[in-house]
Every structure is written in structure tokens, then in C-alpha cells.
Design a protein around this motif. Structure first.
Motif, PDB file in Angstrom:
ATOM      1  N   GLY A 173       0.818  -1.203   0.000  1.00 25.61           N
ATOM      2  CA  GLY A 173       0.000   0.000   0.000  1.00 25.61           C
ATOM      3  C   GLY A 173       0.853   1.255   0.000  1.00 25.61           C
ATOM      4  O   GLY A 173       0.577   2.228  -0.712  1.00 25.61           O
ATOM      5  N   LEU A 174       1.936   1.234   0.800  1.00 24.75           N
ATOM      6  CA  LEU A 174       2.812   2.407   0.843  1.00 24.75           C
ATOM      7  C   LEU A 174       3.571   2.582  -0.466  1.00 24.75           C
ATOM      8  O   LEU A 174       3.773   3.707  -0.932  1.00 24.75           O
ATOM      9  CB  LEU A 174       3.803   2.280   2.000  1.00 24.75           C
ATOM     10  CG  LEU A 174       3.205   2.486   3.389  1.00 24.75           C
ATOM     11  CD1 LEU A 174       4.272   2.332   4.455  1.00 24.75           C
ATOM     12  CD2 LEU A 174       2.570   3.864   3.498  1.00 24.75           C
ATOM     13  N   ALA A 222       2.431   1.756  -3.295  1.00 27.51           N
ATOM     14  CA  ALA A 222       1.443   2.309  -4.226  1.00 27.51           C
ATOM     15  C   ALA A 222       1.308   3.815  -4.020  1.00 27.51           C
ATOM     16  O   ALA A 222       1.299   4.586  -4.981  1.00 27.51           O
ATOM     17  CB  ALA A 222       0.087   1.629  -4.028  1.00 27.51           C
ATOM     18  N   ALA A 223       1.238   4.235  -2.749  1.00 28.68           N
ATOM     19  CA  ALA A 223       1.118   5.669  -2.467  1.00 28.68           C
ATOM     20  C   ALA A 223       2.338   6.400  -3.015  1.00 28.68           C
ATOM     21  O   ALA A 223       2.232   7.473  -3.608  1.00 28.68           O
ATOM     22  CB  ALA A 223       0.993   5.906  -0.964  1.00 28.68           C
ATOM     23  N   ILE A 227       2.062   6.726  -6.815  1.00 31.47           N
ATOM     24  CA  ILE A 227       1.041   7.675  -7.253  1.00 31.47           C
ATOM     25  C   ILE A 227       1.506   9.098  -7.039  1.00 31.47           C
ATOM     26  O   ILE A 227       1.440   9.934  -7.950  1.00 31.47           O
ATOM     27  CB  ILE A 227      -0.275   7.408  -6.495  1.00 31.47           C
ATOM     28  CG1 ILE A 227      -0.858   6.073  -6.946  1.00 31.47           C
ATOM     29  CG2 ILE A 227      -1.279   8.532  -6.712  1.00 31.47           C
ATOM     30  CD1 ILE A 227      -1.997   5.591  -6.090  1.00 31.47           C
ATOM     31  N   TYR A 228       2.045   9.395  -5.863  1.00 32.11           N
ATOM     32  CA  TYR A 228       2.457  10.766  -5.600  1.00 32.11           C
ATOM     33  C   TYR A 228       3.698  11.148  -6.384  1.00 32.11           C
ATOM     34  O   TYR A 228       3.896  12.314  -6.735  1.00 32.11           O
ATOM     35  CB  TYR A 228       2.615  11.009  -4.097  1.00 32.11           C
ATOM     36  CG  TYR A 228       1.268  11.176  -3.449  1.00 32.11           C
ATOM     37  CD1 TYR A 228       0.712  10.168  -2.682  1.00 32.11           C
ATOM     38  CD2 TYR A 228       0.521  12.322  -3.681  1.00 32.11           C
ATOM     39  CE1 TYR A 228      -0.550  10.305  -2.146  1.00 32.11           C
ATOM     40  CE2 TYR A 228      -0.736  12.470  -3.150  1.00 32.11           C
ATOM     41  CZ  TYR A 228      -1.272  11.460  -2.378  1.00 32.11           C
ATOM     42  OH  TYR A 228      -2.530  11.597  -1.864  1.00 32.11           O
ATOM     43  N   TRP A 259       2.504  12.167  -9.729  1.00 29.72           N
ATOM     44  CA  TRP A 259       1.869  13.485  -9.720  1.00 29.72           C
ATOM     45  C   TRP A 259       2.856  14.623  -9.467  1.00 29.72           C
ATOM     46  O   TRP A 259       2.543  15.776  -9.743  1.00 29.72           O
ATOM     47  CB  TRP A 259       0.776  13.528  -8.649  1.00 29.72           C
ATOM     48  CG  TRP A 259      -0.456  12.774  -9.009  1.00 29.72           C
ATOM     49  CD1 TRP A 259      -0.830  12.329 -10.248  1.00 29.72           C
ATOM     50  CD2 TRP A 259      -1.498  12.378  -8.129  1.00 29.72           C
ATOM     51  NE1 TRP A 259      -2.038  11.677 -10.179  1.00 29.72           N
ATOM     52  CE2 TRP A 259      -2.462  11.698  -8.895  1.00 29.72           C
ATOM     53  CE3 TRP A 259      -1.709  12.520  -6.745  1.00 29.72           C
ATOM     54  CZ2 TRP A 259      -3.631  11.168  -8.329  1.00 29.72           C
ATOM     55  CZ3 TRP A 259      -2.866  11.997  -6.200  1.00 29.72           C
ATOM     56  CH2 TRP A 259      -3.815  11.330  -6.993  1.00 29.72           C
ATOM     57  N   PRO A 294       7.082  15.304   8.414  1.00 24.80           N
ATOM     58  CA  PRO A 294       5.886  14.970   7.635  1.00 24.80           C
ATOM     59  C   PRO A 294       4.754  15.968   7.837  1.00 24.80           C
ATOM     60  O   PRO A 294       4.639  16.600   8.887  1.00 24.80           O
ATOM     61  CB  PRO A 294       5.467  13.593   8.173  1.00 24.80           C
ATOM     62  CG  PRO A 294       6.195  13.415   9.438  1.00 24.80           C
ATOM     63  CD  PRO A 294       7.376  14.296   9.433  1.00 24.80           C
ATOM     64  N   GLY A 295       3.965  16.112   6.795  1.00 20.37           N
ATOM     65  CA  GLY A 295       2.681  16.798   6.878  1.00 20.37           C
ATOM     66  C   GLY A 295       2.730  18.206   7.431  1.00 20.37           C
ATOM     67  O   GLY A 295       3.524  19.047   7.004  1.00 20.37           O
ATOM     68  N   LYS A 296       1.889  18.451   8.415  1.00 20.32           N
ATOM     69  CA  LYS A 296       1.722  19.815   8.885  1.00 20.32           C
ATOM     70  C   LYS A 296       2.903  20.307   9.715  1.00 20.32           C
ATOM     71  O   LYS A 296       2.985  21.480  10.042  1.00 20.32           O
ATOM     72  CB  LYS A 296       0.422  19.951   9.678  1.00 20.32           C
ATOM     73  CG  LYS A 296       0.392  19.189  10.977  1.00 20.32           C
ATOM     74  CD  LYS A 296      -0.978  19.356  11.640  1.00 20.32           C
ATOM     75  CE  LYS A 296      -0.945  18.749  13.044  1.00 20.32           C
ATOM     76  NZ  LYS A 296      -2.196  18.193  13.476  1.00 20.32           N
ATOM     77  N   ASN A 337       4.165  21.631  -2.263  1.00 16.05           N
ATOM     78  CA  ASN A 337       3.974  20.450  -1.418  1.00 16.05           C
ATOM     79  C   ASN A 337       5.200  19.557  -1.256  1.00 16.05           C
ATOM     80  O   ASN A 337       5.107  18.354  -1.411  1.00 16.05           O
ATOM     81  CB  ASN A 337       2.821  19.596  -1.975  1.00 16.05           C
ATOM     82  CG  ASN A 337       1.535  20.373  -1.996  1.00 16.05           C
ATOM     83  OD1 ASN A 337       1.218  21.090  -1.060  1.00 16.05           O
ATOM     84  ND2 ASN A 337       0.808  20.253  -3.082  1.00 16.05           N
ATOM     85  N   HIS A 386       6.448  18.654   1.346  1.00 18.86           N
ATOM     86  CA  HIS A 386       6.275  17.803   2.511  1.00 18.86           C
ATOM     87  C   HIS A 386       5.807  16.407   2.127  1.00 18.86           C
ATOM     88  O   HIS A 386       5.965  15.471   2.888  1.00 18.86           O
ATOM     89  CB  HIS A 386       5.269  18.421   3.474  1.00 18.86           C
ATOM     90  CG  HIS A 386       3.902  18.520   2.872  1.00 18.86           C
ATOM     91  ND1 HIS A 386       3.481  19.620   2.175  1.00 18.86           N
ATOM     92  CD2 HIS A 386       2.900  17.632   2.811  1.00 18.86           C
ATOM     93  CE1 HIS A 386       2.263  19.412   1.737  1.00 18.86           C
ATOM     94  NE2 HIS A 386       1.883  18.207   2.104  1.00 18.86           N
ATOM     95  N   ILE A 387       5.229  16.274   0.952  1.00 14.48           N
ATOM     96  CA  ILE A 387       4.704  14.962   0.552  1.00 14.48           C
ATOM     97  C   ILE A 387       5.825  13.944   0.512  1.00 14.48           C
ATOM     98  O   ILE A 387       5.688  12.818   1.007  1.00 14.48           O
ATOM     99  CB  ILE A 387       4.019  15.036  -0.826  1.00 14.48           C
ATOM    100  CG1 ILE A 387       2.729  15.838  -0.726  1.00 14.48           C
ATOM    101  CG2 ILE A 387       3.728  13.642  -1.354  1.00 14.48           C
ATOM    102  CD1 ILE A 387       1.980  15.931  -2.030  1.00 14.48           C
ATOM    103  N   SER A 409       6.733  13.043   4.032  1.00 12.30           N
ATOM    104  CA  SER A 409       5.697  12.224   4.662  1.00 12.30           C
ATOM    105  C   SER A 409       5.878  10.774   4.243  1.00 12.30           C
ATOM    106  O   SER A 409       5.871   9.863   5.061  1.00 12.30           O
ATOM    107  CB  SER A 409       4.305  12.693   4.224  1.00 12.30           C
ATOM    108  OG  SER A 409       4.064  14.000   4.666  1.00 12.30           O
ATOM    109  N   MET A 423       6.977   7.600   6.565  1.00  6.29           N
ATOM    110  CA  MET A 423       6.043   6.474   6.722  1.00  6.29           C
ATOM    111  C   MET A 423       6.700   5.172   6.305  1.00  6.29           C
ATOM    112  O   MET A 423       6.588   4.160   6.993  1.00  6.29           O
ATOM    113  CB  MET A 423       4.778   6.708   5.894  1.00  6.29           C
ATOM    114  CG  MET A 423       3.846   7.719   6.527  1.00  6.29           C
ATOM    115  SD  MET A 423       2.188   7.674   5.849  1.00  6.29           S
ATOM    116  CE  MET A 423       2.468   8.322   4.211  1.00  6.29           C
TER     117      MET A 423
END
Lengths: 534, 318, 216
Positions: free
Chosen positions: C43-44, C46-47, C50-51, C54, C132-134, C145, C147-148, C151, C155
Motif C-alpha cells: 500500500g505504501l 502504491a502511495a 502515485i504521488y 503526480w 511529515p505533513g503539517k 507540497n 512535505h509529501i 511524509s 512512513m
């Protein structure tokens, strides 16, 4: 055989510690049985509260915010605490080794661990009810689930933990079927319930980890604002839906395949006839498991996905429906020229055939893209999945429960009251859920705590039906519990079955078989063998 | 072609509806046939092959390849027909006519707002001309919503930070329900609107009058109309009843306690700020869920609402 | 070989008919478990894909912030620990218990080195605000972005690190059992299973390293 045998798995060994630390798959199955029945009741109470609220459009019972928590809890409890473990962990655990002629599952300690993991996961979910129950729906769609102030993390952590219980059960069953069949029992001479559990276990092992990572991502998003599903941070909320349904669609086959396995057993025993199309049924289970991983997008036809994706998912969705149809036809052919007894397990088997057919056919409606656009997100979908999950899995579970009840406890229940219960359940179920097909087609959306006046007659009717349904379950609880104290001793084989569990005492001894069983005939050889009724 | 619906479906009022309904009918009737076969088979077997005294041995015939092929192939052919038909209808929904008039739809918790080509806006009431294709360009200001008009058989999710599109051509004048059908929180069930399909001339008149709305009536009356039209009514009562937001009855002139400490007097400035920057001051005991109406309400309309709220005195005076 | 009074080996559980069946069942079980781990990480991955698709330029720029030397060292460290793990099993097969113990200790040490290096990498990022993130506050990267990337970095390496720690626990337990003479050339299945798990942990890193540290 006169009374209950003195030496059986219930009284040997003795003491509560021997239960809490048991490695006996039958005891573990029994503990699961109590738990899932308990959570079925809890989920059912939530359902009745929902139906009371929806009796009228006046929001009479609870505020909208509370209603949203009610339907979330109903879904989460029913799906993760009841239906996913239901057949495999309770009846499957109890019976699988016996059907295979084995003394236990492959990893008894892992089996016990599965049970305790289930308990921990359940505790998290129960805790979350009191700490500000989630109001996201059991699907936890982002961005709502990353923003709401309710205790999403406690709920999803509970579900995450429950996932491990499911994975370990599946892993255990796969190895058991591969390695622990009695000598002489080939793949194609083992009972079809084993095939059903096996196909289910494959899905449990492959799909559940994806749910695991999805929930981790959701929790991290809430805790650390990772942004993976947040459009303002370059993330994509629809990506969550893809991840979520990648597990949750195969999950519905985790729910139905074991039920179908039970039906293969009961229809053969109670038609007293060899199962028709053994290989077709066995392979259809595997086929369903395989294709089930490729259709998740049919939950997302209106989500903005591309037409190509929609087309592929729709096409495969229709294909995955065909093997289920094949099974139904083979079961009907099994009944033909049989010698049919309408004992309680058969009543539930017939109810399954009728209700699951309706559920499956309405799946065709939903798989058709243009019609899906109208039906998605309405009560039509709610009715569809209740027909397959309750009209299907729960009826099959009840068939199995009534079939193996004498083996588990050594006692018979009242056939008369079983029929009363079944009648109430059948009538109540159809009243509750058939009306919801109409409601949904007329436009009634899901997850509404109130509705426009034009929907009131059907909602009212559905709510009344839900209480008839509930009454049926109360009747069932009463006669089943009564049978534990006053039921007639069942003997080894009250139904005349030919699978191996019926060669042992009822209840069975702790080690299932004193000596390794010799396979002298197939599980459905009603054309050759007359069973010893012991 | 008049689409009067059937037991399940409501009457259809768009050019898409007859096609969708025809496919539904096909599946419905084929399903009835198959269901009848299943029920008949069960009833027949139970009656004809009911167990007599002793079960005895039964037939060993347990496979028939021809049958397996038949009851695999026939359903497969049928579902492939349904698949192709459904996909065709889906494409009609997705391929938007080039000459469609575009209306911008914004979904937010918990109402719909519409922006028309000439600058007019409306809330919860989508006004469109009959017999003309209308394209909806949609996005959300917060969570995922879904735009559903049962009578048109259309539905499309409405996403934040992205546009989704759908279209329809209404075939009959009338008012049709519009539902949000993707769960979006507390007032999801109240996110209901209406699609009002009117004749072309009426539509043109409506567009013109909406820019002159409020002329020729007392400003409090205009405010009362806006209170409903702009969906304030979803969360604020005018009779003292508790709801998601404070009641307007007797609100003007009150001293309110605020979340996070402090108090404020409910005067014109407070009301204007609450409408345009609702998160600036939250009344104690309420959730910070009010959306901003910046860009949705013109100044004249804000004035009218303030006048209306002022007029809602307690003890019976309107 | 430790036989009970009943004449069967102590390690043989009662529901198995013989040692081969038990060992074979354990292997199948462990492979299935490893399959679930691959899907979890899948799953990770895959993430990540995808990112990355993009935001290709941002990923390229951001990945340069990672220390390739440290990553390389960690890769060698983990591969070596897999070798020592395999050698520990080999030693037991040859009935050389004391050598097996040493190889197990070596495996643990290499795992610890891996974690120490990761600690240094993480604290450097915390220091720079590459979080990560915020929590992302680093200003040295252009583009939308950034930070993506971090992140996803945290992870994936974080989940992997948790599995390294879990693996160390398992190896420690095996070490304890080996010193207490639980294993022999006739029975060393738990050791073998631990080895399989450890090889997967190593394998996942071998995918993570190029995806995060190397490709531009």
C-alpha cells in the motif's frame, strides 16, 4: 446412544484457566461463537434504534449528530465484530479440523492468539463508543473522517487490531487445509465447506493487510496532518476510497464464501443426496476469490473516476457474479431427486437460496453503470447488501448453527419453535428490506436521519418489519438456550451426515478422533453409503 | 416519451431517464424469470422429493457438463448485454453536449449554491430552462458531497479542490428534489434543494429579477425571504428553538458569551462579521461549523438579513 | 534429540503426525505471513508511485536531501546481517551451537547499527524541519507540497524500522533459546522462520533504498 458422553471437550480439561489458555479449536470456536452472537445483538440494537428514528421524519428519537454515530456503530460492529469473523472463527474453527480428519488446526496457539487479538480489538471499539463514537460511517471517507472531532482513531485502531485476528485465522486455515488432511483425503474429496473456508482464507490473508495500511494512513493523517488525503496539501481524498475498497470489496466475499460452503453441506445432507457439480462449486469459490480483487471500483462509479476505469470495473463485476449463479444452480440440482427433510437447517438453507438470489440479482442492477448512477448512495444499495449479507451470510450461518448445534452441545432443539423463529425472521426480513429497494429507487438517500414526507409510508413499513425480525431472533435465542438445559441428547449423527465430524460423539472428545480416521467413502456418497445414526 | 416510472422508479423528467429506466426494466424482468425458476425448483423438489420414512440411497448423478456450460453461458451472455447497455448509457451521461449552458455548483456544509452565467446566484433552488442541455461544473468547499436528482437519474460526487461535471436536459417543467447523497456530517439529511424547471421565457425573467431581487418590498420582508432562500433556516430558528446555530429570536442587542472567553454585543457589525467571517467569534456552546457567505450574499442582501434579524423581538412583536 | 516417554520428539506438537509435517506447516505459515507483510508495505509503495507520478520534479529535488552514503552503508549493513542470520542457521544444521550464537549476536549488532544510522538521519531531518505533513518547516525546497516526499519517506522507513525492531526482538528470543540448547540439526524450525522474516525485512529495504535515495 443414550445421554451426553461423559468425556467430551466441554468438560475436559476442567477449570476456567483451561478455557482461557485452551489450544482446543473447539473451545476457541465456542468462545468466538458467544462473542459474535453478543455483538450481533449489539449491532442489532443499534439497527432497531435507527429504525425507530426512521419510523417518522420527525427526528423523534435522537439528534442528527447522534444518529450519525448510530449508523456508524451499526456498520462497524456488524461488519468487523460480527460478520467477518462469524462463520470462519466460530463454526469454521469448530468443524474444519474434524471435516479434514485432523486433531486440531495447524497452529493452535496462533488460534488462541487470534481470539485474544479479537477481544482487544473489540475493547477498542467498545471504548470508542463511550469516548465520542465516530460519526463517519463505517467507510471513514476522507476528508470528513480526518476533520471530524469524534474518536475516529480509537475506532480505526480497533478495526486495525481486529484485522490481525482475521489474518491469523485465515493463515491458520490455509495451512490446515494444505497440511493436515487425514491420509486418503485428497483435495477433491474434502467437504466443500473446507473449500469455502480455504477460498475465504486466501482473501483474508491478501486483502486485510491493505485495510491495515489504509487505516494507518488515516490515523497518521489525523495525528500528524500528513496530507496524503487532504487536497489542500496536495493529497487526494478519492485515493482513500481506492485503498479502502481494495480491501472492503474482497471483504464481502470473506463474508459470503464461508456461508456458501455451509449451504453445500446442508443441502447435500438434508436432500440426502450427493452434491451436484462438486468441482464446479469448488472452482467457483476460487474464481470468486480471485476476481473479487479486481472489482473494487464499482463502489466509486460516481466518484469522478474515468470512464475507462468504470467500464473495466463494471465488466469484471458482472463476471464475478457468474460463479455465484453457478453455485445456486448446482445446489438446486442437488435437491432434485433427493430425499428432502425440512429440518431447521434445511429451512434456513432454503431461505438462503431465496434471499441470496434476490440479493445477487440486485447486484446486477448495481453493476450496470447507467443504473448505478441513479441507485448509488440510496437505500437500494442498503437493501442489496442486507439481502446478500443478512439474507445470505446470516441465513447460512443460522443453517450451519442449527446443523452443528447438536454436535457442539450434544443436544437437539425444538423443531417447532425453530420454525416459528424462521417464519418471523423471513417475514420480518422481507418487510424491512424489500421496501428499501423501492425507497432507494424512488431516490431516498442513505445515512439520512430524517426524510421528505413522501418516503414515510415505506420507511414506516420497514421499521415495523425490523421489529418482527428482531422478535424472530428473540424466539431463536430462547429455544436455543433452552435446548442447552432440556434438549434431547442428539447422539453421534442425528442428521445422517457422511462427513467425518458425525463419526465422533456429540459433543466430541477433546482430541476429535481417538485414532486417525480411515477414509472409506466421500463426504457426499449418499448413493453408496447409509450413515450410521449412532 | 413520457416516463411514468414503475413500482420502483419515480417518473423520469430528463432525456437520460428513459434509457436508464429501460435497462432497469430489462434487468428487473429477466431477474423475475430467474427468481421464478429458483423458487419453482425449490418448491417442486421439496414437494416431489420430500423424505418418506427412511432416506435410503439416492441418485449418484452428480455432474452434467452440458448443464454446467448452459447455466454458465446463458447468464454470461445476459450480463454482457446488461454491461454493454449500461456502459452505453453511462457514456451518454459523461459526454457533455457542446452547446450546454454551464452552471457552477458549489456544495458545502450544508447547502448548495449555484452561480449562473450572467452572475446571478441562488441557494438550494436550481432554476433551469426546460428542453435545454445544462452542464453542471461542481466543486466542494469542504468535504465530499454528491449531487443527486432522482427524477433526472443523474448523480455525481462533488469534491474539494477539484471540479467534477455532469449534465442533464429536463423534459418537463416542474420542481424536482435535489439531495446530497454522500454523507457529509450533522446536517447531511437537510442538504436538500429543488431543481425548478421553467419555460425559457420564465427562465430569462427569473435571471433578470434575481439581480433586482428585493426591490419594491420592505427590507425586513426581503430579509425574511433570504433567510429561507439562502438556507440560514437550516441552522438558525426564528422561534427560539435550539439548533446547530443560535436562534435569531431576540438575538439582536443581546450580550453573548464567546467560546474562548470574552463577550460581544449582537449589533449590525457583529451580524455582518458573523455572515462573512463566521469563525471570528463563536458563541459559547456552539460548534464552529458555519460557512462563510462571502461571494454568496451581496451587501444589499446582508443589510436585508440584518434588518430581518433586528425585527425578531421576543414577546410577540414580529 | 529429546524424546518424551511417549517416544516422540519434545518439539513435536500433538496434532501433527510427524516432524516433517510440522516443519512443512511452519514454513507454509511463515510464507503466508510474509505475503501479508508484502501487501502491507505494498500500500505504501502504491502511495509512493502515485504521488511520484503526480509530482515528479518535486520528488527528484527532495530526494537529493537524503544522505546516499548513509543509505548505502545501511543497505550493506542489512545485507550483511542477513548473511550472518543465514550462517547462524547453517551452524545449527552443522551442530555448531556456539558459532550459531555468535552469528546471532552479530546479526543483532548489525541491526542495531542500522537503527543508529537511521537515528542520525532522522534527527538531522528533525533539525532541518524536514518533517511529515503539517509539521514541515524546511524552506530549502522549491515547488509545491515538498512535505509529501518527507511524509512518504518517514512512513515507509518508519514502518520498516518498526519491523527491524520487531525482528531484533525475535532474534533476541532465538538467541536465548539457542543458548538454552533448544535447537539441533533435527529441529531448528523457529530459527529458520526467524531467518525468513529477517530476509524479508532486508528485502523491503533493498526496494526502499533505490526508490527513496537513488532514483532521480
Amino acid at each position: 446412544m443414550d445421554g451426553i458422553p461423559a468425556y467430551n471437550y466441554l468438560n475436559t480439561p476442567k477449570g476456567w484457566k483451561s478455557w482461557l489458555l485452551t489450544r482446543d479449536h473447539k473451545r476457541i470456536g465456542l468462545m468466538y461463537l458467544f462473542a459474535i452472537m453478543f455483538f450481533f445483538m449489539i449491532g442489532g440494537v443499534f439497527a432497531l434504534l435507527i429504525r425507530i428514528q426512521l419510523l417518522t421524519p420527525n427526528q423523534a428519537l435522537v439528534r442528527p449528530e447522534t444518529y450519525n454515530q448510530l449508523f456508524t456503530l451499526h456498520g462497524a460492529v456488524m461488519i468487523f465484530l460480527f460478520i467477518i469473523p462469524s462463520i470462519p472463527a466460530s463454526l469454521g474453527n469448530f468443524v474444519l479440523p474434524q471435516l479434514l480428519g485432523a486433531k486440531d488446526v495447524a497452529f493452535p496457539r496462533l488460534n488462541l492468539a487470534s481470539w485474544y487479538i479479537y477481544v482487544v480489538g473489540a475493547l477498542f471499539l467498545i471504548y470508542s463508543i463511550f469516548s465520542g463514537a465516530a460519526d463517519t460511517g463505517w467507510t471513514f471517507y476522507t476528508p470528513y473522517s480526518t476533520q471530524t472531532t469524534t474518536s475516529v482513531i480509537a475506532t480505526t485502531l480497533g478495526v486495525f487490531i481486529l484485522g490481525f485476528s482475521s489474518i491469523f485465522t485465515g493463515l491458520n486455515f490455509i495451512v490446515t487445509v494444505h497440511k493436515l488432511r487425514a491420509p486418503g483425503m485428497t483435495w477433491f474429496s474434502m467437504p466443500l465447506f473446507c473449500w469455502g473456508l480455504y477460498a475465504t482464507a486466501i482473501i483474508q490473508v491478501l486483502a486485510t493487510p491493505v485495510l491495515g495500511i489504509t487505516l494507518i494512513l488515516l490515523i497518521l493523517e489525523r495525528l500528524f496532518g500528513i496530507g496524503i488525503f487532504d487536497p489542500a496539501m496536495g493529497g487526494d481524498p478519492v485515493l482513500y476510497q481506492h485503498f479502502f475498497w481494495f480491501y472492503s470489496h474482497p471483504a464481502v466475499y470473506i463474508m459470503i464464501l464461508p456461508g456458501m460452503g455451509i449451504i453445500s453441506e446442508t443441502i447435500s445432507v438434508f436432500s440426502h443426496k450427493k452434491i451436484f457439480g462438486y468441482k464446479a462449486i469448488a472452482f467457483s469459490s476460487l474464481g470468486i476469490a480471485f476476481v473479487s480483487f479486481m472489482v473494487w471500483g464499482h463502489h466509486m462509479f460516481t466518484s469522478g473516476q474515468s470512464e475507462i476505469a468504470a467500464m473495466i470495473f463494471s465488466f469484471l463485476t458482472f463476471l464475478v457474479g457468474i460463479p455465484s449463479g453457478i453455485k445456486v444452480f448446482n445446489w438446486l440440482a442437488t435437491m432434485y431427486k433427493g430425499s428432502i427433510s425440512l429440518a431447521a437447517p434445511m429451512i434456513y438453507t432454503i431461505m438462503f437460496l431465496i434471499l441470496f438470489s434476490i440479493g445477487g440479482l440486485t447486484g446486477i442492477v448495481l453493476g450496470a453503470l447507467s443504473v448505478n448512477v441513479h441507485m448509488h448512495g440510496t437505500y437500494f444499495v442498503v437493501a442489496h447488501f442486507h439481502y446478500v449479507m443478512m439474507g445470505g451470510t446470516v441465513m447460512a450461518f443460522l443453517a450451519g448453527l442449527h446443523y452443528w448445534w447438536p454436535k457442539i452441545w450434544g443436544r437437539l432443539y425444538s423443531e417447532f419453535w425453530a420454525r416459528v423463529g424462521a417464519l418471523l425472521i423471513f417475514i420480518g426480513f422481507n418487510m424491512t428490506f424489500f421496501s428499501q429497494f423501492i425507497l432507494g429507487a424512488k431516490g431516498m438517500p442513505r445515512r439520512y436521519s430524517t426524510y421528505l414526507d413522501q418516503y414515510q409510508p415505506l420507511h414506516g413499513f420497514s421499521s415495523v418489519g425490523s421489529f418482527v425480525l428482531g422478535a424472530g431472533f428473540v424466539v431463536m435465542a430462547v429455544y436455543l438456550i433452552y435446548s442447552l438445559f432440556r434438549g434431547k441428547p442428539a447422539g453421534n449423527n442425528p442428521w445422517g451426515g457422511l462427513t467425518l465430524e458425525w463419526t465422533t460423539t456429540s459433543p466430541p472428545p477433546p482430541e476429535n478422533f481417538i485414532e486417525t480416521p480411515k477414509i472409506t467413502h466421500g463426504p457426499y456418497d449418499y448413493d453408496k453409503v447409509i450413515a450410521d445414526n449412532g | 416519451m413520457k416516463d411514468n416510472g414503475n413500482l420502483f422508479l419515480p417518473s423520469g423528467h430528463s432525456t437520460i431517464a428513459p434509457g436508464t429506466d429501460a435497462l432497469f426494466d430489462f434487468i428487473y424482468y429477466v431477474s423475475i424469470v430467474f427468481f421464478a425458476i429458483v423458487v419453482f425448483a425449490i418448491v417442486y423438489s421439496v414437494w416431489r422429493f420430500r423424505r418418506r420414512k427412511n432416506a435410503g440411497l439416492t441418485s449418484g448423478v452428480a455432474q452434467n457438463t452440458t448443464l454446467e456450460i448452459l447455466w454458465t453461458a446463458i447468464p454470461t451472455v445476459l450480463v454482457l448485454i446488461v454491461f454493454a447497455w449500461g456502459f452505453k448509457g453511462y457514456l451518454r451521461l459523461y459526454i457533455i453536449p457542446k452547446d450546454a449552458m454551464e452552471i457552477k455548483v458549489t456544495g458545502q456544509r450544508w447547502f448548495w449554491s449555484f452561480d449562473y452565467p450572467d452572475g446571478a446566484t441562488s441557494v438550494n433552488d436550481l432554476v433551469v430552462p426546460v428542453g435545454k442541455p445544462v452542464k453542471l461544473l461542481m466543486s466542494s468547499k469542504d468535504v465530499i458531497h454528491s449531487f443527486f436528482v432522482p427524477s433526472f437519474r443523474i448523480k455525481m460526487d462533488v469534491l474539494p479542490n477539484r471540479y467534477t461535471m455532469t449534465w442533464f436536459e429536463a423534459t418537463d417543467t416542474g420542481a424536482y428534489d435535489l439531495f446530497c447523497t454522500e454523507y457529509c456530517g450533522a446536517k447531511h439529511s437537510s442538504m436538500i434543494g429543488k431543481v425548478r424547471v421553467v419555460g425559457e421565457r420564465e427562465y430569462a425573467q427569473w435571471l433578470e429579477s434575481s439581480s433586482k431581487a428585493g426591490e419594491g418590498m420592505p427590507v425586513e420582508d426581503y430579509g425574511a425571504k433570504l433567510y429561507v432562500q439562502k438556507a440560514c433556516i437550516t441552522c438558525h430558528s426564528v422561534d427560539g428553538k435550539a439548533s446547530t446555530g443560535p436562534t435569531f429570536l431576540g438575538l439582536f442587542g443581546e450580550q453573548v458569551k464567546l467560546e474562548g472567553g470574552g463577550t460581544a454585543t449582537v449589533d449590525e457589525n457583529y451580524l455582518r462579521e458573523s455572515i462573512l467571517s463566521p469563525q471570528a467569534k463563536i458563541a459559547m456552546g456552539y460548534q464552529p461549523v458555519m460557512p462563510t457567505f462571502q461571494g454568496i450574499l451581496k451587501d444589499k442582501q446582508i443589510d436585508a438579513l440584518i434588518a430581518y434579524i433586528k425585527s425578531l423581538k421576543k414577546n410577540g412583536n414580529k | 534429540m529429546h524424546n518424551t516417554a511417549g517416544g516422540h520428539p519434545a518439539h513435536l506438537q500433538h496434532h501433527f503426525s510427524d516432524s516433517e509435517q510440522q516443519a512443512s506447516a511452519s514454513k507454509l505459515g511463515m510464507w503466508l505471513f510474509l505475503l501479508t507483510e508484502m501487501l502491507l508495505f505494498g500500500g505504501l509503495f502504491a502511495a509512493y508511485s502515485i504521488y511520484r507520478a503526480w509530482n515528479p520534479e518535486m520528488f527528484y529535488e527532495a530526494h537529493k536531501q537524503l544522505n546516499v552514503q548513509l543509505g548505502m552503508i545501511n543497505t550493506i549493513v542489512l545485507i550483511t546481517s542477513s548473511v550472518t542470520m543465514a550462517l547462524a542457521i547453517r551452524s545449527i544444521q552443522l551442530n555448531k551451537r556456539k558459532i550459531a550464537v555468535r552469528f546471532l549476536i552479530a546479526t543483532l549488532l548489525f541491526a542495531a547499527v542500522f537503527l543508529v544510522i537511521k537515528y542520525f538521519e532522522y534527527s538531522h531531518k528533525f533539525h532541518l524541519g524536514q518533517l511529515p505533513g503539517k509539521y514541515y518547516t524546511f524552506t530549502g525546497l522549491q515547488g509545491a507540497n515538498p512535505h509529501i516526499f518527507f511524509s512518504i519517506y518517514f512512513m515507509m522507513t518508519g514502518l520498516h524500522g518498526i519491523h527491524v525492531i520487531g525482528g531484533m526482538g525475535l532474534i533476541g528470543w532465538m538467541l536465548s533459546r539457542t543458548t538454552r540448547n533448544h535447537f539441533s540439526p533435527e529441529y531448528y524450525t523457529p530459527l529458520e522462520m526467524t531467518g525468513l522474516y529477517w530476509h524479508l525485512v532486508d528485502l523491503i529495504w533493498i526496494f526502499l533504498f533505490p526508490l527513496l535515495y537513488l532514483i532521480g
